[in-house]
Design an enzyme around this catalytic site. Structure first.
Site, PDB file in Angstrom:
ATOM      1  N   ASP A 173       0.832  -1.200   0.000  1.00  0.00           N
ATOM      2  CA  ASP A 173       0.000   0.000   0.000  1.00  0.00           C
ATOM      3  C   ASP A 173       0.871   1.257   0.000  1.00  0.00           C
ATOM      4  O   ASP A 173       2.038   1.215   0.378  1.00  0.00           O
ATOM      5  CB  ASP A 173      -0.899  -0.026   1.249  1.00  0.00           C
ATOM      6  CG  ASP A 173      -2.003   0.998   1.167  1.00  0.00           C
ATOM      7  OD1 ASP A 173      -2.424   1.339   0.046  1.00  0.00           O
ATOM      8  OD2 ASP A 173      -2.449   1.470   2.234  1.00  0.00           O
TER       9      ASP A 173
ATOM     10  N   ASN B  60     -10.693  -2.770  -5.697  1.00  0.00           N
ATOM     11  CA  ASN B  60      -9.928  -1.790  -6.478  1.00  0.00           C
ATOM     12  C   ASN B  60     -10.547  -1.479  -7.847  1.00  0.00           C
ATOM     13  O   ASN B  60     -10.149  -0.517  -8.505  1.00  0.00           O
ATOM     14  CB  ASN B  60      -8.470  -2.239  -6.657  1.00  0.00           C
ATOM     15  CG  ASN B  60      -7.634  -2.119  -5.396  1.00  0.00           C
ATOM     16  OD1 ASN B  60      -6.672  -2.859  -5.188  1.00  0.00           O
ATOM     17  ND2 ASN B  60      -7.991  -1.176  -4.524  1.00  0.00           N
TER      18      ASN B  60
HETATM   19  C1  IPE Z   1      -5.209  -2.708  -0.264  1.00  0.00           C
HETATM   20  O1  IPE Z   1      -4.911  -1.378  -0.486  1.00  0.00           O
HETATM   21  C2  IPE Z   1      -5.250  -3.472  -1.546  1.00  0.00           C
HETATM   22  C3  IPE Z   1      -3.966  -3.674  -2.200  1.00  0.00           C
HETATM   23  C4  IPE Z   1      -2.815  -3.303  -1.717  1.00  0.00           C
HETATM   24  C5  IPE Z   1      -4.018  -4.343  -3.453  1.00  0.00           C
HETATM   25  P1  IPE Z   1      -6.087  -0.297  -0.727  1.00  0.00           P
HETATM   26  O2  IPE Z   1      -5.430   1.015  -0.752  1.00  0.00           O
HETATM   27  O3  IPE Z   1      -6.879  -0.694  -1.919  1.00  0.00           O
HETATM   28  O4  IPE Z   1      -6.977  -0.529   0.553  1.00  0.00           O
HETATM   29  P2  IPE Z   1      -7.844   0.534   1.363  1.00  0.00           P
HETATM   30  O5  IPE Z   1      -8.783   1.145   0.378  1.00  0.00           O
HETATM   31  O6  IPE Z   1      -6.891   1.532   1.935  1.00  0.00           O
HETATM   32  O7  IPE Z   1      -8.520  -0.264   2.428  1.00  0.00           O
HETATM   33  C1  IPE Z   2      -1.480   0.168  -3.381  1.00  0.00           C
HETATM   34  O1  IPE Z   2      -1.205   1.526  -3.355  1.00  0.00           O
HETATM   35  C2  IPE Z   2      -1.564  -0.383  -4.779  1.00  0.00           C
HETATM   36  C3  IPE Z   2      -2.912  -0.849  -5.176  1.00  0.00           C
HETATM   37  C4  IPE Z   2      -3.953  -0.888  -4.426  1.00  0.00           C
HETATM   38  C5  IPE Z   2      -3.067  -1.293  -6.552  1.00  0.00           C
HETATM   39  P1  IPE Z   2      -2.385   2.574  -3.435  1.00  0.00           P
HETATM   40  O2  IPE Z   2      -2.746   2.792  -4.864  1.00  0.00           O
HETATM   41  O3  IPE Z   2      -3.506   2.137  -2.565  1.00  0.00           O
HETATM   42  O4  IPE Z   2      -1.713   3.876  -2.884  1.00  0.00           O
HETATM   43  P2  IPE Z   2      -2.316   4.823  -1.770  1.00  0.00           P
HETATM   44  O5  IPE Z   2      -2.626   3.948  -0.595  1.00  0.00           O
HETATM   45  O6  IPE Z   2      -3.539   5.448  -2.337  1.00  0.00           O
HETATM   46  O7  IPE Z   2      -1.232   5.807  -1.486  1.00  0.00           O
HETATM   47 MG    MG Z   3      -4.041   2.411  -0.631  1.00  0.00          MG
END
Ligand code: IPE
Ligand code: IPE
Ligand code: MG
Length: 278
Positions: free
Chosen positions: A18, A66
């Site tokens: 994340d 996602n």
């Molecule tokens: C969790 O991250 C999912 C992945 C890393 C693929 P997200 O950024 O999607 O999760 P939330 O929305 O903060 O819970």
């Molecule tokens: C995790 O990073 C990657 C995926 C969920 C694909 P994020 O895209 O959630 O990045 P932040 O958490 O918004 O910074």
């Molecule tokens: Mg995230």
């Protein structure tokens, strides 16, 4: 878990990757730049886990939730998967890595499904670290699919309801046959599981301070040139928390593990570093 010099090495590490978007934003770059960097860091993380003697690495790459993201961002992420899956065949064969993908596939493009099948088939007999990528994965979805499978078995007379055990459900999950993770790391400092391995992580140690200032790609950040990917120092940060034995762990890295020794730069993060990305 394996034991080296009295030190426990996690057998299976799961990582919620994340913070990519915030990492990029901090650098005045698009979120997708962060995803590309994250994919690069992941290659290094896999290598580092292998060097450390970890047997299974599972990473959360794209969740069932996602799909709610903007179309353009999803498109870039899917393109990164395409490249990653194709490029991984040669790398995994060279490094004896067995690769698996978990998650529901029907929503993925046919060419991505083909690339997954090809990577899994080619690397099936490799005997080194098992690398598991969760794409369109959600624990609730996985458990629902598992329950459907069990219901079908009952309906078809293959299984009696009274014979259903925890093992029956575990055997119907995407992770059937894979030991449960013993260490769960979430980069970026968030403390949610976000629908990742809910059943399997029943007893996992949680570690969320990993890369606490920068997120997954933040592994790069202490290097101003952004050329190198010292992800190992962050993995290394999680291990002592897991073992409760920092000194023994550092001694192990410095003396017992030459491949790793070169790459560890400590201390990892100051104790007073902020716990979350702003
Ligand atoms: C969790 O991250 C999912 C992945 C890393 C693929 P997200 O950024 O999607 O999760 P939330 O929305 O903060 O819970
Ligand atoms: C995790 O990073 C990657 C995926 C969920 C694909 P994020 O895209 O959630 O990045 P932040 O958490 O918004 O910074
Ligand atoms: Mg995230």
């Amino acid at each position: 878990m394996s034991e080296t010099d009295g030190l426990k090495i996690p057998q299976h590490i799961a990582i919620i990757m994340d913070g990519n978007g915030r990492w990029a934003k901090k650098r005045h770059k698009p979120r997708t730049y962060g995803h590309a960097k994250g994919a690069k860091v992941l290659e290094q993380t896999l290598e580092d886990c292998d060097d450390l003697g970890v047997k299974y690495l599972t990473v959360y790459a794209f969740s069932t939730e996602n799909w709610a993201r903007p179309y353009e961002e999803i498109k870039v992420i899917m393109d990164l998967f395409r490249q990653y899956l194709i490029n991984s065949v040669e790398k995994c064969m060279k490094n004896n890595v067995r690769c698996m993908v978990i998650g529901e596939r029907s929503r993925l493009s046919p060419d991505i499904i083909d690339a997954i099948n090809n990577l899994e088939d080619k690397t099936r007999d490799n005997t080194g670290i098992t690398f598991i990528v969760a794409i369109n994965y959600g624990s609730r979805d996985e458990i629902m699919r598992g329950i459907s499978g069990i219901a079908s078995d009952v309906k078809n007379g293959i299984l009696s309801p009274e014979d259903i055990t925890e093992g029956t459900l575990a055997g119907h999950l995407d992770t059937a046959g894979i030991p449960d993770p013993d260490l769960m790391i979430r980069t970026s400092g968030e403390q949610r599981l976000s629908n990742f391995l809910l059943w399997q992580s029943a007893y996992a140690e949680l570690y969320e301070r990993f890369c606490n200032r920068h997120g997954m790609t933040g592994c790069l950040l202490d290097d101003p040139s952004e050329e190198t990917t010292p992800s190992l120092q962050h993995i290394a940060a999680a291990f002592p928390a897991f073992c409760g034995r920092e000194t023994a762990f550092l001694r192990y890295l410095q003396s017992e593990c030459p491949a790793v020794r070169e790459k560890v730069f400590l201390p990892v993060a100051p104790a007073d570093a902020p716990l979350r990305i702003d």
